[in-house]
Design a protein around this motif. Structure first.
Motif, PDB file in Angstrom:
ATOM      1  N   TYR A  60       1.662   7.414 -15.669  1.00 60.02           N
ATOM      2  CA  TYR A  60       0.982   6.313 -14.828  1.00 60.02           C
ATOM      3  C   TYR A  60       1.151   5.126 -15.284  1.00 60.02           C
ATOM      4  CZ  TYR A  60      -1.489   9.624 -11.612  1.00 60.02           C
ATOM      5  OH  TYR A  60      -1.902  10.486 -10.806  1.00 60.02           O
TER       6      TYR A  60
ATOM      7  N   VAL B 277       4.605   3.975 -14.996  1.00 58.83           N
ATOM      8  CA  VAL B 277       5.042   3.760 -13.293  1.00 58.83           C
ATOM      9  C   VAL B 277       4.259   2.307 -13.109  1.00 58.83           C
ATOM     10  CG1 VAL B 277       4.311   4.178 -11.235  1.00 58.83           C
ATOM     11  CG2 VAL B 277       5.224   6.057 -12.732  1.00 58.83           C
TER      12      VAL B 277
ATOM     13  N   MET C  30      11.405  -0.692  -9.182  1.00 58.23           N
ATOM     14  CA  MET C  30      11.704   0.219 -10.165  1.00 58.23           C
ATOM     15  C   MET C  30      13.299   0.374 -10.448  1.00 58.23           C
ATOM     16  SD  MET C  30       8.875   3.060  -9.435  1.00 58.23           S
ATOM     17  CE  MET C  30       8.717   3.814 -11.188  1.00 58.23           C
TER      18      MET C  30
ATOM     19  N   ALA D  81       4.327  10.417 -10.458  1.00 64.98           N
ATOM     20  CA  ALA D  81       4.694   9.292 -10.161  1.00 64.98           C
ATOM     21  C   ALA D  81       4.264   8.967  -8.603  1.00 64.98           C
ATOM     22  CB  ALA D  81       6.252   9.040 -10.266  1.00 64.98           C
TER      23      ALA D  81
ATOM     24  N   CYS E 259       0.713   8.628  -8.669  1.00 67.13           N
ATOM     25  CA  CYS E 259       0.264   7.079  -9.125  1.00 67.13           C
ATOM     26  C   CYS E 259       0.546   5.961  -8.120  1.00 67.13           C
ATOM     27  CB  CYS E 259       1.133   6.893 -10.303  1.00 67.13           C
ATOM     28  SG  CYS E 259       0.879   5.153 -11.083  1.00 67.13           S
TER      29      CYS E 259
END
Length: 139
Positions: free
Chosen positions: A15, A18, A27, A57, A60
């Motif tokens: 997390y 991320v 990202m 991910a 999150c």
């Protein structure tokens, strides 16, 4: 994660990576590769099933979509991680931010929030950041 199932230490660390990567709404491939490499090589993830990375991910990301999502993730991570992992979490965040060799203002803000949440001292922060600079330096 269903309802109130707690997340693992490894998932809390994911997390952190991320939220740093997603902080600038992009990202990058470098950041994703860095996350994957750390999960494959670092001892803290040695018992973690890599097949769980994408679902973690996504969980999150789902939390981040909620109102005050970043605060919720920071609170969750801070509640799950034992204090001995605070510097590890911060180091992972710094590595992700440094992965594409360009740190955005949003990434710096999230790193500041992590430092504050974990109560990291200036010397620890400086050492982690200096190490990342040394590892990512190009000639």
């Amino acid at each position: 994660m269903t309802g109130q199932d707690p997340i693992s230490i490894e998932e809390a660390l994911i997390y952190v990576m991320v939220i740093v990567s997603a902080s600038d709404n992009a990202m990058t491939d470098s950041e994703l590769a860095s996350i994957g490499d750390m999960i494959k090589t670092l001892p803290v993830f040695e018992n973690y099933d890599e097949r769980n990375v994408i679902p973690a991910a996504q969980r999150c990301g789902d939390i981040l979509q909620e109102e005050n999502g970043l605060s919720l993730v920071l609170e969750l991570v801070g509640d799950i991680l034992p204090s001995k992992f605070y510097d590890t979490a911060y180091a992972l965040g710094v590595e992700v931010a440094a992965a594409d060799l360009h740190i955005e203002a949003e990434e710096l803000r999230v790193l500041q929030l992590l430092r504050d949440r974990f109560g990291l001292d200036k010397l620890t922060v400086a050492a982690i950041e200096r190490g990342a600079i040394a590892r990512h330096r190009r000639h």
